[in-house]
Design a protein around this motif. Structure first.
Motif, short mmCIF file in Angstrom:
data_model
loop_
_atom_site.label_atom_id
_atom_site.label_comp_id
_atom_site.label_asym_id
_atom_site.label_seq_id
_atom_site.Cartn_x
_atom_site.Cartn_y
_atom_site.Cartn_z
N MET A 1 -17.39 -3.40 -0.03
CA MET A 1 -16.40 -3.28 1.03
C MET A 1 -15.13 -4.00 0.61
SD MET A 1 -16.92 -2.15 4.27
CE MET A 1 -15.72 -1.74 5.45
N PHE A 2 -14.01 -3.44 0.96
CA PHE A 2 -12.72 -4.03 0.62
C PHE A 2 -12.39 -5.16 1.57
CE2 PHE A 2 -11.69 0.35 -0.89
CZ PHE A 2 -11.51 0.01 -2.21
N ASP A 3 -11.77 -6.19 1.05
CA ASP A 3 -11.17 -7.13 1.96
C ASP A 3 -9.73 -6.65 2.21
OD1 ASP A 3 -9.73 -7.87 -0.27
OD2 ASP A 3 -10.53 -9.89 -0.41
N SER A 4 -9.04 -7.26 3.16
CA SER A 4 -7.73 -6.76 3.56
C SER A 4 -6.72 -6.84 2.42
CB SER A 4 -7.21 -7.51 4.78
OG SER A 4 -7.05 -8.89 4.48
N GLU A 5 -6.83 -7.85 1.56
CA GLU A 5 -5.89 -7.97 0.44
C GLU A 5 -6.06 -6.81 -0.55
OE1 GLU A 5 -5.17 -10.98 -3.24
OE2 GLU A 5 -5.56 -11.89 -1.28
N LYS B 1 -4.14 -1.70 -2.76
CA LYS B 1 -4.43 -0.30 -3.05
C LYS B 1 -3.41 0.60 -2.35
CE LYS B 1 -8.42 2.75 -3.14
NZ LYS B 1 -9.83 2.87 -2.81
N GLU B 2 -3.10 0.30 -1.12
CA GLU B 2 -2.11 1.08 -0.37
C GLU B 2 -0.73 0.97 -1.02
OE1 GLU B 2 -0.09 1.18 4.05
OE2 GLU B 2 -2.11 0.36 3.83
N ALA B 3 -0.36 -0.22 -1.47
CA ALA B 3 0.94 -0.42 -2.11
C ALA B 3 1.03 0.37 -3.41
CB ALA B 3 1.17 -1.91 -2.38
N ARG B 4 -0.05 0.39 -4.20
CA ARG B 4 -0.04 1.18 -5.45
C ARG B 4 0.07 2.66 -5.15
NH1 ARG B 4 -4.21 -2.46 -7.37
NH2 ARG B 4 -5.74 -0.91 -6.81
N GLY B 5 -0.65 3.12 -4.14
CA GLY B 5 -0.57 4.53 -3.76
C GLY B 5 0.83 4.92 -3.32
N LYS B 6 1.47 4.08 -2.53
CA LYS B 6 2.82 4.34 -2.06
C LYS B 6 3.80 4.35 -3.22
CE LYS B 6 6.19 2.71 1.39
NZ LYS B 6 7.01 3.85 1.17
#
Length: 100
Positions: A1-5, A10-15
């Protein structure tokens, strides 16, 4: 499971990839796609379906084309295990055999 960091990273890299005006925008090389697929589908722990298929097909092709490989030397050989049903060999049979 991912922690929030991890999720935020991951979201920042995708963006960054979506918004990047460079040559990868809509034109990612295969190696990059495979690594990204592994990150998304396999949580960076294993390859995704495309990467796994490519690796498996390359390895199978190398074995099939190698005239010194086990398959070339004994093409009619089939695995047998005492615990397997005749003509039907599964990974579970191998695991049970090695644990026994």
């Amino acid at each position: 499971m991912f922690d929030s960091e991890d999720a935020e990273r991951k979201e920042a890299r995708g963006k960054l990839l979506i918004d990047h005006p460079g040559i990868f925008n809509g034109n990612a090389p295969l190696w990059f796609y495979i690594l990204r697929e592994a990150e998304i589908a396999g949580n960076s722990q294993h390859l995704g379906p495309v990467g796994g298929t490519i690796i498996a097909e390359v390895l199978a092709g190398l074995i099939r084309e190698d005239r010194h490989s086990f398959l070339a030397q004994w093409p009619k050989w089939r695995p047998t295990l005492p615990s397997a049903v005749a003509g039907h060999f599964t990974m579970a049979d191998l695991i049970n055999f090695t644990n026994g």
